[in-house]
Design an enzyme around this catalytic site. Structure first.
Site, PDB file in Angstrom:
ATOM      1  N   GLY A   1       0.796  -1.228   0.000  1.00 18.55           N
ATOM      2  CA  GLY A   1       0.000   0.000   0.000  1.00 18.55           C
ATOM      3  C   GLY A   1       0.825   1.274   0.000  1.00 18.55           C
TER       4      GLY A   1
ATOM      5  N   ILE B   1       4.956  -2.485   8.215  1.00 18.33           N
ATOM      6  CA  ILE B   1       6.004  -2.375   7.189  1.00 18.33           C
ATOM      7  C   ILE B   1       6.033  -0.933   6.687  1.00 18.33           C
ATOM      8  CG2 ILE B   1       6.806  -3.194   4.918  1.00 18.33           C
ATOM      9  CD1 ILE B   1       5.119  -5.734   5.426  1.00 18.33           C
TER      10      ILE B   1
ATOM     11  N   VAL C   1       8.842   6.708  -2.409  1.00 16.53           N
ATOM     12  CA  VAL C   1       9.560   7.277  -3.557  1.00 16.53           C
ATOM     13  C   VAL C   1       8.775   8.416  -4.183  1.00 16.53           C
ATOM     14  CG1 VAL C   1      10.771   5.171  -4.143  1.00 16.53           C
ATOM     15  CG2 VAL C   1       8.548   5.637  -5.192  1.00 16.53           C
TER      16      VAL C   1
ATOM     17  N   LYS D   1       7.084  22.611 -10.020  1.00 18.19           N
ATOM     18  CA  LYS D   1       8.429  22.237 -10.451  1.00 18.19           C
ATOM     19  C   LYS D   1       8.571  22.488 -11.954  1.00 18.19           C
ATOM     20  CE  LYS D   1      11.391  18.188 -11.067  1.00 18.19           C
ATOM     21  NZ  LYS D   1      11.529  16.726 -10.951  1.00 18.19           N
TER      22      LYS D   1
ATOM     23  N   PRO E   1      15.029  21.477 -18.190  1.00 18.91           N
ATOM     24  CA  PRO E   1      13.700  22.070 -17.928  1.00 18.91           C
ATOM     25  C   PRO E   1      12.567  21.226 -18.509  1.00 18.91           C
ATOM     26  CG  PRO E   1      14.682  23.096 -19.861  1.00 18.91           C
ATOM     27  CD  PRO E   1      15.642  22.012 -19.418  1.00 18.91           C
TER      28      PRO E   1
ATOM     29  N   VAL F   1       1.730 -10.835   4.742  1.00 24.68           N
ATOM     30  CA  VAL F   1       1.560 -12.108   4.043  1.00 24.68           C
ATOM     31  C   VAL F   1       2.512 -13.136   4.630  1.00 24.68           C
ATOM     32  CG1 VAL F   1       1.857 -13.286   1.833  1.00 24.68           C
ATOM     33  CG2 VAL F   1       0.764 -11.054   1.915  1.00 24.68           C
TER      34      VAL F   1
ATOM     35  N   LEU G   1       8.538  -0.612  -7.130  1.00 33.79           N
ATOM     36  CA  LEU G   1       9.861  -1.139  -6.797  1.00 33.79           C
ATOM     37  C   LEU G   1       9.976  -2.655  -6.981  1.00 33.79           C
ATOM     38  CD1 LEU G   1      10.512   0.978  -3.583  1.00 33.79           C
ATOM     39  CD2 LEU G   1      11.356   1.412  -5.893  1.00 33.79           C
TER      40      LEU G   1
ATOM     41  N   THR H   1      11.865   9.748 -12.115  1.00 35.18           N
ATOM     42  CA  THR H   1      11.082   8.873 -12.984  1.00 35.18           C
ATOM     43  C   THR H   1      10.342   7.766 -12.230  1.00 35.18           C
ATOM     44  OG1 THR H   1      13.160   7.684 -13.374  1.00 35.18           O
ATOM     45  CG2 THR H   1      12.428   9.213 -15.073  1.00 35.18           C
TER      46      THR H   1
END
Lengths: 494, 518
Positions: free
Chosen positions: B13, B43, B48, B79, B97, B186, B335, B346
């Site tokens: 999550g 956890i 990120v 940004k 940019p 789990v 991830l 990214t």
């Protein structure tokens, strides 16, 4: 810029026919005003333009931008070449029902989804609605009407896209006249006819562009291991808004715009052309029968596999020689026109233009891109040749020999999906149009909306189609549009 | 088995899990498909993506989340790009940019005209032709003028924000749309013996969760696709040396925050600095083979301006990706699918693109071989293009002051990237592939920013007259600078946006100069 000794300054263009003049005009335009020396050699012999005198053909819509770059005015082009307008192509004899592929875009959204996704959802439940009826261009074609694209983004006519149908000899004369005119006013360009051999003409050049078209001699081409295809194009002036491509007895016959009696008679017979009809055509253009037969032979020959299975070895550019001859004839003209690949090759050449033609990284990248285009073209052309039999061997071969195209067909057939960014030269919705037209069905629907009432959706789509038709009826007929254009052109010249 | 897909289970999550849940629940709002998400509060999440790229606007727009609401709830700032300090060489910086440079001159692409000018003695910097940079440097921000085709319409924007607050926002959104959340860890993953597909999960409290389709958002642990299904990981550590990161926020003491991210190269990696409204996200991404954790920690403290909020913990990672992101009935997102250092912000994009692709290719039953193939094809392309773009920053360094940079400068790089560099060097050609992230202006920014200049500017630029061109470039440069100086300060636009309730003036999310491939 600091010029170095290898700078590409002396260019030779060697070839004949339309490919030579398109190439020469493009390179001249690209180097205009610069200190380049361009020698154009029109080779004589098998490739002389007499060979093509009876042929007519269509030009895909991208040609308009190409002409624009060459600074051709559409009025001038119209008055001298007398082209027909082509909003798409209608195919007879390829599937049970004739089908039309419009050049115009269909991209609009319904229920927050791209229209081809919505249409896909209906699978085999579409009644008599075809995908092309959800496109303004499709209606215009069917009604033989024409109007250029509107500049207003909200207009239904904004998405219209069109190409031309032209007589090969008139188009060739037009291009040649343009080049000869430049030749008289420009000092950086020389044009001459020549029978000298290639090695003599290309000696000591920084860059040599080879667009010889000897490929009409099939025997010779087989010897050099390259595949060239030929199609049989005749010309009918019925004020058609789209080209008609007829498949009969294994031959491909493309009807564009002509005024020959045979052509009209053939048109009236629609898809029931026989060998006798080919003889009639041959009487008007003796080479045509031969070319029709050759087309059939080549299409089924082993050499067709050679190109499709050899993805990165087209090697158009090798050292300082760019062999565009290899691209001539790769297209059957079934979807894109015969010179589509040549135009792309020239546009890519401008982008890749080297300081030194012998730069491997540039040549390798150019060759890779051209191979990709050639493979896509081969895929799109061959797609038309699938049959609907249970074995469907052509389609299976096509899937096996075209990695990306094959994966897309399988994705569509098995799962009913096509990504919008699909091929380098064609988006998912265009491929979808083609697959729909070819009656290649998908087994499943995408399930973007589970609670959708399919009957209500079909009703909605019919309403959209009707509104397109109503709008299309407001456009002038092809005949009226041509007359309007002619009077405008006359007024301007007065 | 032709069973129709009726249930989807998302494991994890964090940002990836809740972005996936939000998108799927929005997409399947009126369907009979059930979506449940398993997460454990025990956890932690990596969190990120404090810095984003413009695509995030498209994602929010797709969900119908208004921009002002998003900014308010996630402490976001605007940004306009990323400033790279000390990358090409020490004491040198440039900006990447959001937007394009200048305006084409007739048929000549702007960057080729500019290169022609430079190769003929011109002195203008490429970076003077970006409205984003001009505004960013003065800490100003205004929306692009989408109604015109002028220079001030040719840029885009993204956000700096608090990723954990974003996950909370998306959690509420998802639960409102019917996503069922289950708290738990789990313990066991059950697979169908015959097909090898995942059939159910047993949780620590012994509850069993079964589903037709599983989405692995379990982070680096990659519980489903990695541990259970055994998909191999393809490491790219030969090109991307950094393998550790320490994050350490600080108080934002600026009343008008910077509308851009800073990435400053250090001896064995780089620092980030991301200004949010009330704090600054800082971090050090480094190679543990070239420096120690202690040194990395201490140097980060030296780098940070303002009061530090909390201790930093070390996160270890291996750059690379699972060879396939869709295996059997499981798709990995975030991830668990792969990790590329956050140099070009990214991470969220890779989550987003996987979600969009999945929505396009979601199976209807258990025959999905072709969908899987297409998904893996698309995701591979995205990862590899971004990988090349990140490697470019390291490869093009002129630095040789540390072993780390010596290695980077001299390493052999993927052929696809070498080819791009060679083409640009030869004739200023930039191949943007027509799909995937990063178009011409992005490649150009890093190549030119780190000192790579073409030897030749291409044939079309040759027709330009140098004097006339240089005069035109001067005018363009002056116009951009003048226009930027009239724009409001970043904080003023931010405050205005938060107050605004109808957001009529917010440009559509499609206004992005990055390609949207999905």
């Amino acid at each position: 810029m600091t010029p170095d000794i290898n700078m590409t300054k002396n260019i030779a263009i060697i070839g004949s026919g339309i490919p030579l003049f398109l190439t020469a005009l493009y390179i001249e335009r690209t180097t205009r005003g610069l200190a380049y020396n361009i020698n154009i050699y029109e080779t004589t012999g098998a490739s002389s333009n007499n060979h093509y005198s009876a042929q007519k053909f269509s030009l895909s819509p991208d040609v308009r931008n190409f002409h624009k770059y060459l600074e051709f005015s559409e009025n001038d082009f119209f008055s001298k070449v007398k082209p027909g307008f082509s909003l798409g192509q209608t195919y007879f004899g390829w599937t049970k029902k004739p089908y039309h592929l419009s050049f115009s875009n269909k991209s609009f959204q319904l229920l927050g989804q791209e229209i081809h996704t919505v249409f896909q959802h209906l699978t085999n439940n579409k009644q008599d609605l075809t995908f092309d009826q959800l496109c303004i261009g499709g209606h215009l074609s069917q009604l033989s009407r024409f109007t250029p694209p509107s500049a207003h983004k909200n207009s239904l006519f904004h998405v219209i896209n069109y190409g031309y149908s032209v007589s090969e000899d008139r188009y060739l004369d037009y291009l040649k006249e343009k080049l000869l005119h430049i030749n008289t006013t420009s000092s950086h360009l020389t044009y001459q006819t020549s029978t000298d051999d290639f090695d003599t003409l290309s000696k000591d050049r920084d860059l040599v562009i080879d667009v010889r078209t000897e490929c009409v001699d099939v025997q010779k081409d087989q010897n050099d291991g390259q595949l060239y295809r030929h199609n049989l194009c005749v010309d009918i002036d019925l004020n058609m808004a789209s080209s008609k491509i007829i498949r009969s007895d294994g031959n491909l016959i493309k009807l564009v715009s002509t005024d020959t009696e045979t052509g009209i008679a053939l048109y009236n017979k629609k898809a029931t052309l026989s060998k006798n009809d080919l003889h009639l055509l041959a009487a008007e253009a003796p080479e045509l029968e031969l070319e029709g037969a050759i087309f059939n032979k080549i299409l089924n020959s082993e050499q067709t596999q050679k190109i499709t299975s050899n993805e990165t070895s087209l090697d158009v550019w090798n050292d300082n020689i760019i062999n565009l001859k290899r691209l001539n004839g790769l297209s059957t003209g079934l979807y894109y026109d015969r010179f589509w690949l040549l135009r792309l090759a020239l546009i890519e050449l401008k982008k890749h233009w080297p300081n030194n033609a012998r730069t491997p990284s540039i040549a390798d990248h150019y060759n890779a891109i051209m191979s990709e285009y050639a493979e896509e073209l081969d895929f799109i052309d061959h797609l038309h040749f699938h049959n609907n039999s249970s074995e469907n061997t052509q389609l299976k071969t096509l899937i096996a020999t075209h990695s990306r195209g094959g994966a897309l067909i399988e994705l569509y057939q098995e799962e009913g999906r096509l990504p919008q960014v699909a091929l380098r030269s064609m988006d998912g919705d265009k491929i979808f149009s083609l697959l729909q037209a070819l009656a290649i069905n998908n087994k499943k629907t995408s399930h973007y909306k589970f609670n959708i009432d399919k009957n209500a959706l079909i009703k909605e789509l019919f309403t959209i189609s009707e509104s397109f038709k109503t709008a299309a009826l407001k456009a002038p007929t092809i005949k009226t549009y041509k007359q309007q254009l002619k009077s405008k052109s006359t007024e301007q010249s007065l | 088995m032709d069973r129709q897909l009726k249930s989807i289970c998302i494991l994890g999550g964090g940002t990836a899990g809740w972005m996936t849940a939000a998108a799927l629940s929005h997409h399947y709002k009126n369907s009979n498909i059930s979506i449940l998400l398993i997460e454990s509060e025990q956890i932690g999440t990596i969190g990120v993506g404090e810095a984003t790229i413009p695509h995030i606007r498209h994602f929010n727009a797709m969900l119908g989340i208004p921009e002002n609401e998003f900014i308010k709830q996630t402490q976001a700032t605007y940004k306009l790009g990323i400033e790279f300090q000390n990358w090409g060489s020490l004491h040198h910086c440039y900006m990447h940019p959001f937007g394009v440079y200048g305006q084409d001159i007739g048929p000549v692409e702007f960057h080729k005209a500019w290169a022609f000018s430079r190769l003929n003695g011109g002195t203008s910097s490429l970076f003077d032709f970006s409205s984003s940079i001009a505004m960013a440097k003065e800490r100003r921000f205004a929306f692009p003028n989408i109604k015109s085709n002028t220079l001030d319409s040719r840029y885009s924007y993204a956000f700096h924000f608090d990723a954990s607050l974003y996950a909370q926002l998306l959690r509420k959104f998802s639960e409102d749309n019917g996503v069922k959340r289950i708290e738990g860890k789990v313990n066991h993953i059950h697979k169908n013996e015959k097909s090898g597909e995942i059939s159910s999960l047993t949780l620590a409290n012994e509850a069993s969760v079964s589903a037709d389709f599983f989405i692995d958002c379990s982070g680096f642990k990659s519980l489903l696709i990695g541990e259970s299904l055994g998909e191999k990981f393809d490491s790219w550590s030969q090109w991307l040396l950094t393998d550790s990161a320490i994050a350490m926020p600080s108080k934002n003491e600026k009343t008008n925050p910077r509308p851009y991210t800073i990435s400053r190269a250090n001896d064995a990696g780089w620092y980030w600095s991301i200004p949010l409204k009330s704090r600054v996200g800082n971090g050090n991404v480094y190679s543990a083979s070239f420096t120690s954790d202690e040194k990395a920690h201490d140097s980060l403290i030296q780098y940070i301006e303002g009061d530090i909020l909390g201790d930093g913990r070390v996160i270890r990672f291996t750059p690379g990706r699972r060879k396939k992101s869709w295996v059997k009935n499981c798709v990995a997102i975030g991830l668990s699918s792969g990790f590329l250092e956050p140099l070009e912000s990214t991470s969220l994009y890779l989550i987003q693109v996987a979600i969009m692709k999945l929505l396009e290719l979601m199976p209807v039953d258990q025959h999905y071989e072709h969908l899987k193939h297409e998904f893996n094809h698309a995701i591979s392309f995205e990862y590899e293009k971004i990988r090349d773009f990140i490697i470019l920053h390291y490869k093009l360094t002129q630095r040789e002051d540390t072993e780390f940079w010596q290695y980077c400068k001299n390493m052999t790089i993927p052929g696809s990237l070498q080819n791009r560099i060679d083409l640009f060097k030869e004739n200023a050609y930039i191949n943007d592939d027509r799909r995937g992230l990063f178009l011409t202006a992005s490649w150009l920014s890093v190549m030119v920013g780190q000192g790579l200049m073409p030897k030749y500017s291409g044939i079309e630029a040759e027709s330009l007259q140098t004097d006339k061109l240089n005069g035109y470039l001067e005018e363009m440069k002056a116009y951009i600078a003048k226009e930027a100086s009239t724009k409001p300060y970043h904080i003023d636009t931010l405050n205005q946006t938060v107050k605004n309730t109808n957001l009529r003036d917010t440009p559509p999310s499609s206004m992005s100069f990055y390609s949207t491939s999905s």
